[in-house]
Scaffold this active site. Structure first.
Site, PDB file in Angstrom:
ATOM      1  N   LEU A 296       0.843  -1.211   0.000  1.00 56.95           N
ATOM      2  CA  LEU A 296       0.000   0.000   0.000  1.00 56.95           C
ATOM      3  C   LEU A 296       0.871   1.251   0.000  1.00 56.95           C
ATOM      4  O   LEU A 296       0.874   2.028   0.938  1.00 56.95           O
ATOM      5  CB  LEU A 296      -0.925  -0.006   1.219  1.00 56.95           C
ATOM      6  CG  LEU A 296      -2.240  -0.748   1.074  1.00 56.95           C
ATOM      7  CD1 LEU A 296      -2.985  -0.805   2.389  1.00 56.95           C
ATOM      8  CD2 LEU A 296      -3.118  -0.140   0.010  1.00 56.95           C
ATOM      9  N   HIS A 297       1.655   1.436  -1.067  1.00 54.92           N
ATOM     10  CA  HIS A 297       2.417   2.674  -1.207  1.00 54.92           C
ATOM     11  C   HIS A 297       1.499   3.752  -1.777  1.00 54.92           C
ATOM     12  O   HIS A 297       0.295   3.538  -1.887  1.00 54.92           O
ATOM     13  CB  HIS A 297       3.673   2.444  -2.053  1.00 54.92           C
ATOM     14  CG  HIS A 297       3.386   2.102  -3.480  1.00 54.92           C
ATOM     15  ND1 HIS A 297       3.331   3.042  -4.464  1.00 54.92           N
ATOM     16  CD2 HIS A 297       3.114   0.914  -4.079  1.00 54.92           C
ATOM     17  CE1 HIS A 297       3.042   2.463  -5.621  1.00 54.92           C
ATOM     18  NE2 HIS A 297       2.897   1.158  -5.406  1.00 54.92           N
ATOM     19  N   ALA A 298       2.031   4.883  -2.133  1.00 53.87           N
ATOM     20  CA  ALA A 298       1.232   6.074  -2.457  1.00 53.87           C
ATOM     21  C   ALA A 298       0.060   5.850  -3.416  1.00 53.87           C
ATOM     22  O   ALA A 298      -1.071   6.157  -3.081  1.00 53.87           O
ATOM     23  CB  ALA A 298       2.135   7.180  -2.992  1.00 53.87           C
TER      24      ALA A 298
ATOM     25  N   ALA B 275      -2.524   3.166  -2.237  1.00 53.15           N
ATOM     26  CA  ALA B 275      -3.146   3.654  -0.997  1.00 53.15           C
ATOM     27  C   ALA B 275      -4.188   4.714  -1.341  1.00 53.15           C
ATOM     28  O   ALA B 275      -5.278   4.734  -0.766  1.00 53.15           O
ATOM     29  CB  ALA B 275      -2.099   4.213  -0.044  1.00 53.15           C
TER      30      ALA B 275
END
Length: 89
Positions: free
Chosen positions: A14-16, A19
């Protein structure tokens, strides 16, 4: 309240970008929605909260929803996670 345990499959977790996708989808629902990882719990409607959790590939999270559209919210968010958060593998 409904909840389901899922494993994050996309390469970077769940990176940028994923997310943001997750939070955007969560905000379409009226229900209160939370993500739980180990002992941490954050609102699924908060981009900062989701990013601070540091959810990596292979991490097991619990998505929890409570409210008038809880079942629809849970199903949509679980589907997003199970489909690599909309990212290529």
């Amino acid at each position: 309240m409904v909840y389901k345990k899922v494993v994050v499959q996309n390469k970077l977790g769940l990176h940028a970008r994923p997310a943001a996708r997750f939070v955007e989808l969560a905000n379409r629902f009226k229900s209160d929605i939370y993500i739980k990882k180990e002992t941490a719990t954050v609102s699924a409607k908060s981009i900062m909260g989701v990013m601070v959790m540091g959810v990596n590939k292979g991490a097991e999270i619990i998505i929890e929803a409570s409210g008038s559209d809880e079942q629809e919210a849970l199903e949509a968010l679980v589907e997003l996670v199970e489909n690599s958060l909309g990212e290529e593998e």
